[in-house]
Scaffold this motif. Structure first.
Motif, short mmCIF file in Angstrom:
data_model
loop_
_atom_site.label_atom_id
_atom_site.label_comp_id
_atom_site.label_asym_id
_atom_site.label_seq_id
_atom_site.Cartn_x
_atom_site.Cartn_y
_atom_site.Cartn_z
N HIS A 1 10.87 -7.43 3.44
CA HIS A 1 11.08 -7.66 2.02
C HIS A 1 9.75 -8.08 1.41
N VAL A 2 9.36 -7.42 0.34
CA VAL A 2 8.08 -7.78 -0.30
C VAL A 2 8.31 -8.21 -1.73
N ASN A 3 7.53 -9.19 -2.15
CA ASN A 3 7.60 -9.70 -3.51
C ASN A 3 6.39 -9.25 -4.31
N ALA A 4 6.47 -9.50 -5.61
CA ALA A 4 5.34 -9.16 -6.48
C ALA A 4 4.06 -9.77 -5.92
N GLY A 5 3.01 -8.97 -5.85
CA GLY A 5 1.72 -9.49 -5.41
C GLY A 5 1.50 -9.45 -3.92
N ASP A 6 2.56 -9.23 -3.13
CA ASP A 6 2.37 -9.19 -1.67
C ASP A 6 1.47 -8.01 -1.29
N VAL A 7 0.71 -8.22 -0.24
CA VAL A 7 -0.24 -7.20 0.18
C VAL A 7 0.47 -6.22 1.11
N LEU A 8 0.49 -4.94 0.70
CA LEU A 8 1.13 -3.91 1.53
C LEU A 8 0.19 -3.41 2.61
N GLY A 9 -1.09 -3.42 2.28
CA GLY A 9 -2.06 -2.94 3.24
C GLY A 9 -3.44 -3.09 2.66
N VAL A 10 -4.44 -2.77 3.44
CA VAL A 10 -5.80 -2.95 2.93
C VAL A 10 -6.62 -1.68 3.10
N VAL A 11 -7.63 -1.59 2.23
CA VAL A 11 -8.57 -0.49 2.24
C VAL A 11 -9.94 -1.15 2.22
N SER A 12 -10.85 -0.65 3.03
CA SER A 12 -12.17 -1.25 3.00
C SER A 12 -12.97 -0.57 1.90
N GLU A 13 -13.12 -1.28 0.76
CA GLU A 13 -13.72 -0.65 -0.40
C GLU A 13 -15.24 -0.66 -0.35
N SER A 14 -15.79 -1.75 0.15
CA SER A 14 -17.24 -1.81 0.34
C SER A 14 -17.46 -2.63 1.59
N ARG A 15 -18.73 -2.83 1.93
CA ARG A 15 -19.01 -3.57 3.16
C ARG A 15 -18.43 -4.99 3.13
N THR A 16 -18.31 -5.54 1.93
CA THR A 16 -17.88 -6.93 1.86
C THR A 16 -16.50 -7.12 1.28
N ILE A 17 -16.03 -6.15 0.51
CA ILE A 17 -14.75 -6.35 -0.17
C ILE A 17 -13.66 -5.53 0.50
N GLU A 18 -12.66 -6.27 0.95
CA GLU A 18 -11.46 -5.64 1.47
C GLU A 18 -10.51 -5.52 0.29
N HIS A 19 -10.20 -4.28 -0.07
CA HIS A 19 -9.36 -4.06 -1.24
C HIS A 19 -7.91 -4.18 -0.82
N ARG A 20 -7.21 -5.15 -1.37
CA ARG A 20 -5.83 -5.39 -0.95
C ARG A 20 -4.88 -4.66 -1.89
N ILE A 21 -4.09 -3.77 -1.32
CA ILE A 21 -3.14 -3.01 -2.13
C ILE A 21 -1.90 -3.88 -2.29
N MET A 22 -1.66 -4.30 -3.54
CA MET A 22 -0.61 -5.30 -3.79
C MET A 22 0.61 -4.65 -4.43
N VAL A 23 1.75 -5.28 -4.23
CA VAL A 23 2.96 -4.87 -4.93
C VAL A 23 2.76 -5.20 -6.40
N HIS A 24 3.12 -4.26 -7.27
CA HIS A 24 2.97 -4.43 -8.71
C HIS A 24 3.63 -5.75 -9.16
#
Lengths: 594, 472
Positions: free
Chosen positions: A133-156
């Protein structure tokens, strides 16, 4: 465009960027519309009696009465997803580099391009499993956007439900990575989740709760860090006449501030300045991570010759992107250069609407708009579960620093005054200092910071930080008083100890406050700032002590160690503590000799 | 010349429905299919045609501003023809060497210009991501500029002048002396052009510039757009736009390095205020319209360099500060848009210093990118900083001396005071000599020589050893 909308409006009046249309039924305030045959982007700003007033984000030359107006049925939204970092957008989030590929060196009207790179495949690593069960803002998964920033794909933020499908692998921003079965109370049904989501720019993104700012945003600029710090999640304004160094200060903050992500909005400023950032940032390294600065930066460039209404929107586009990264749990810095141009855009639109003007022709709601904008800064507990399983909440922040360009350098004008009421840190830039090439030209007598971080400095820098900074400020204040006397009667009339105050204050000004934004001194770590300040104040104390034993001032100021103090700026950040301690020993030894 | 391309209409619509004439504006009633910013031809009762532009349009009527004034127009016998197009300028390489009026028509008695292209005079904004940062040093031969406020190719730099100060002389001198040296300079003579926009200047000033261009043999690479003080003031709104359209065309289509000189922007702003007042807009500061910043920016930002294009537009803007007031809206808004400013000083002018540049409020924002090793000289930045610091101190001391007399000064103070005097007399006041940048920097070191090396805090040791006579 949505094909289901049946109503096409017609233009009935055109005056600059303001267009009126009739026949647009069911249109809502702030809906985006497409105006004329060219399909210029516009936004509904007023509704009355079947007449829709639209501010158009592009030049309206050539639009005729009777041309069609289509509603998109949607407010102005920002596209949020991986690929934002390193991009250059205009005020409506059109990627300028893609536009250049399509339309050449000049920006044509009516063009559009997708804000996020459409065909780039991102490696998506899920963090949830089917059935969770996921709530608003929960992280579904991650994408490595740059060397330092892990882009967190969040529930709308408006969604919650059970994960039906979750995939892993390479996806572009349009491909479905997860399917969520929405909870009954949230209308039910299934929703496909992609890497990107959209959010209306004029609406703040929600959070669980707001926190008081607790730690400073370390900027690498000594005068700011030592005397007028801004908080992570705080707001600051930099007012100053032209040539006093607003943009240089903002650029310095964008380069060296201790933030994970920087959103830089060039709002109605010079094209060449944006080029400067574009050419320089990929070459510079983030002092904390060693990655190129461009990899943590999003640029929004709506230069002064680009349409006025898009300038108004650029600030909102910028802060929405900032809030999106905040929601992932990052510390974000948003820089706006310059909010005065944004205020002027409001004034121009208001004038075209024939509204009753407030002070200096600005609309009466200028203060309210500024307050709404600065209040989007903040340190918050984000929606969703914590990133670090050991923490019990996810905390992110947006700090906002706005440059203000008061006409004639006069701070009594409405934009400065209204901004001062809402921003907690005030860095007043001064013509006089800039003419002496004292940079950063932040005037230490009128500037202020309402934040108190002495706990943080005590724990993270040194226990005596607060005392040092207070004593140094008192010394500078004393200098101001003495200089008043000198102006009237000359230096000769001062007693020896007072002349010593002037001499040491000068060292403090030249060797501590002055900091070149271009040379080796452009970034000064907080520890280096501390040791420099400590050395100068130590020198001051010893000088006072020596003078009590009747040592003449000339002998003190001609000590060779004075030039060592002047060269402290050039010491490399890595070995700062050792080298400065040697200088302090030399100070002690020199005074011992005396 | 300024012309229009008619839209493919079956017949041109002509209206005789002028309902109001007010200052430079006319209102036309019962119209249809009129576009915003469209160019309008007005045929007066005596069959003269003048141009106008639609400022506002709704279903019943439109407001038109007339560039050549409204005198002689009547309500009943004036005909209005809507052209269906925005203002355009026919441009061609053969414009070089020609003198045109403020709307782009030849006034030198020569043949009409046969256009290669017809361009919208409002231009389009350069995509910021396609700009190249200006970084090529332009040597103007003037120490106060080359040494302390360096001009680079693609920059926009205004000269803030006052009534009676020699801004025009300075501009003409820069136009004839400007060279690119250092690594930016090509092996051959690079194609160079001057586009000169005279906005509301007097006959005397016009002929001064013409004489200058003729005497320096620069006329065949110059285009002049001349709107004189006695020409209709509303035409001044067209003049810089037409000139910059020509400049962009020469730079980005024909790859010239264009120096665009706009003089005097104060007259342009007055015209802008006039039209704003006539259309009953809410006035901003001192009656100038609230959009003056955006309007000026739409002109000044038409300078720069573009990726992969060898041409460039550099702007030299001259404006007169009313009552020498730098906080007046015209210099103030200009300073916020341009990349620095050169400020002329009445005090210096009275003392007979030429060029009378007050370097303290002057600034070039792009200086750092245009100087240094391979461009000018490695010591350039630190020497400039040192001159600034000492001169600022000298000026403070001068104020102090006025109160307490020179006797109260220390020996060091007296040296600084003397420095400031020599700086103004020898370094700034170079008369009409053309100094190259090495001569400028050497002149600076000549001033610094009498100063003890310990006072030169802004200059790194190695340069002191290399250039400071007592340090050798």
């Amino acid at each position: 465009m949505n094909s289901s909308e049946s109503h096409v409006g017609r233009v009935v009046r055109i005056a600059g960027p303001v267009v009126r249309a009739t026949g647009l039924e069911h249109v809502r305030l702030y809906d985006v519309v497409r105006v004329g045959e060219l399909g210029l982007v516009g936004e509904v700003i007023h509704l009355s009696d079947g007449v829709t007033t639209i501010q158009v984000y592009e030049d309206t030359s050539g639009i005729r009465v009777g041309e069609p107006v289509h509603s998109t049925g949607q407010p102005l939204v920002a596209q949020l997803g991986p690929g934002l970092l390193g991009q250059v957008y205009d005020g409506l989030q059109r990627p300028l580099e893609s536009l250049a590929k399509m339309g050449g060196e000049f920006i044509q009207r009516g063009v559009s391009a997708s804000p996020l790179p459409e065909d780039f495949g991102w490696e998506f690593t899920p963090c949830v499993s089917v059935g969770d069960h996921v709530n608003a803002g929960d992280v579904l998964g991650v994408v490595s956007e740059s060397r330092t920033i892990e882009h967190r794909i969040m529930v709308h933020p408006h969604m919650c439900g059970h994960v039906e499908i979750i995939r892993s692998g390479e996806f572009n921003v349009h491909e479905t990575v997860a399917v969520i079965r929405l909870d009954e109370e949230a209308k039910g049904g299934y929703i496909e989740v992609t890497l990107a989501q959209s959010w209306p720019v004029r609406q703040p993104r929600p959070c669980l709760s707001r926190l008081a700012p607790r730690e400073p945003l370390v900027t690498g600029t000594r005068i700011i860090d030592a005397f007028f710090p801004v908080a992570k999640g705080g707001s600051a304004i930099i007012p100053g006449g032209f040539g006093t160094g607003k943009t240089v200060t903002e650029h310095s903050l964008a380069r060296w501030a201790d933030a994970d992500v920087v959103v830089y909005v060039g709002c109605g400023e010079r094209g060449n300045e944006m080029t400067d950032v574009l050419e320089e940032f990929p070459k510079l390294e983030d002092p904390r991570t060693g990655a190129p600065l461009m990899e943590r930066t999003v640029l929004i460039a709506n230069t002064s010759n680009m349409p006025v209404a898009a300038r108004e929107a650029s600030i909102y586009t910028g802060i929405t992107i900032a809030e999106y990264y905040r929601d992932m749990g990052y510390d974000v810095l948003m820089l706006a250069d310059s909010t005065s141009r944004w205020g002027e855009a409001l004034r121009e639109i208001s004038g075209r609407l024939e509204e009753m003007p407030g002070e200096e022709g600005f609309p009466a709601y200028l203060g309210a708009r500024l307050a709404e904008f600065y209040e989007r800064a903040g340190r918050v507990i984000c929606l969703g579960s914590p990133i670090n399983p050991n923490a019990h909440k996810r905390i992110g922040s947006v700090s906002v620093v706005g440059a203000v360009s008061p006409p004639g350098g006069d701070f009594s004008e409405p934009v400065t005054q209204n901004s001062m009421r809402v921003a907690s840190t005030f860095w007043a830039l001064d013509y006089d200092l800039s003419r002496r090439r004292h940079f950063p030209a932040i005037n230490w007598t009128n500037s202020y910071s309402l934040y108190d971080f002495h706990d943080w400095f005590e724990r993270n820098v040194a226990p005596d930080w607060d005392d040092l900074s207070r004593e140094a400020m008192a010394l500078l204040q004393r200098e101001v008083e003495l200089l008043e006397i000198v102006k009237l009667v000359g230096t000769d009339a001062l007693a020896e100890p007072e002349r010593a105050v002037l001499a040491i204050a000068r060292i403090l000004r030249e060797d501590f406050l002055q900091q070149s934004a271009f040379g080796a001194d452009r970034y000064c770590s907080i520890h280096k700032a501390y040791w420099m300040l400590k050395t100068i104040m130590d020198f001051y104390r010893r000088a006072q002590f020596a003078m009590e034993s009747k040592v003449p001032l000339e002998r003190i100021t001609s000590l060779p160690v004075v030039s060592d103090i002047a060269r402290m700026k050039e010491i490399e950040v890595e070995n700062v503590e050792m080298e400065i301690k040697t200088i302090m020993d030399r100070v002690q030894y020199s005074f011992g000799e005396l | 010349m300024l012309k229009t391309i008619p839209l493919p209409r079956l017949f041109a619509t002509e209206h005789r429905t002028v309902s109001q004439i007010k200052g430079p504006l006319i209102f036309v009633d019962r119209i249809a299919d009129v576009a915003y910013n469209e160019i309008v031809e007005i045929i007066s009762p005596d069959n003269q045609t003048r141009l106008g532009q639609v400022l506002e349009v709704d279903q019943q009527r439109c407001m038109v501003r007339i560039f050549l004034g409204t005198s002689g127009l009547g309500l009943d016998r004036t005909r209005v023809r809507f052209t269906g197009d925005v203002a355009r300028l026919g441009v061609s390489l053969s414009m070089l060497g020609r003198v045109l009026n403020g709307s782009g028509q030849p006034i030198d008695g020569g043949p009409p210009i046969i256009p290669e292209r017809s361009l919208d005079i409002n231009g389009l904004p350069i995509n910021p991501s396609m700009r190249t940062h200006p970084s090529e040093f332009i040597q103007t031969g003037i120490s106060a500029i080359d040494g302390l406020n360096t001009l680079t190719r693609g920059q926009k730099l205004p000269i803030f002048s006052g009534a009676g100060l020699p801004a025009n002389e300075l501009a003409a001198q820069i136009a004839s002396q400007a060279r690119v040296i250092g690594e930016g300079a090509g092996k051959h003579d690079e194609p160079f052009a001057v586009v000169f926009a005279a906005i509301g200047i007097t006959q005397r000033e016009t002929s001064f510039f013409m004489d200058q261009f003729h005497s320096s043999n620069a006329m065949d690479r110059t285009v002049l757009f001349v709107n004189r003080a006695d020409d209709p003031s509303i035409e001044r709104l067209l003049t810089p736009r037409a000139a910059l359209t020509a400049a962009e065309y020469l730079a980005f289509t024909h790859h010239r390095h264009v120096l665009a000189i706009l003089t005097d922007m104060t007259n342009y702003c007055e015209a802008l205020r006039e039209i704003s007042a006539a259309s009953e807009e809410v006035p901003g500061r001192r009656g100038y319209p609230g959009y003056m910043y955006s309007d000026l920016a739409s002109l000044y930002e038409r300078s720069g360099r573009i990726h992969g294009n060898p041409g460039s537009v550099t702007q030299l803007i001259i404006l007169t500060m009313p009552d020498d007031d730098i906080t007046h809206p015209i210099p103030d808004l200009t300073g916020y848009i341009t990349e620095g400013q050169i400020v002329l000083s009445r005090d210096m002018h009275r003392k007979g210093v030429y060029p009378p540049i007050d370097v303290l409020p002057s600034l070039s924002r792009l200086m750092n990118d245009g100087i240094g090793p391979n461009k000018t000289r490695a010591d350039h930045r630190s020497v400039a900083d040192q001159l600034y610091a000492l001169y600022a101190e000298g000026r403070d001391l001068r104020r102090l001396v006025a109160i307490i007399g020179e006797g109260a000064l220390t020996a060091e103070d007296r040296r600084v005071l003397d420095f400031a005097k020599r700086f103004e007399g020898k370094f700034i006041g170079q008369k009409r000599i053309n100094r190259d940048v090495t001569e400028t920097l050497n002149a600076a070191w000549d001033l610094l020589t009498p100063m003890p090396a310990e006072l030169l805090k802004r200059i790194p040791k190695e340069f002191i050893e290399q250039y400071h006579k007592s340090g050798r």
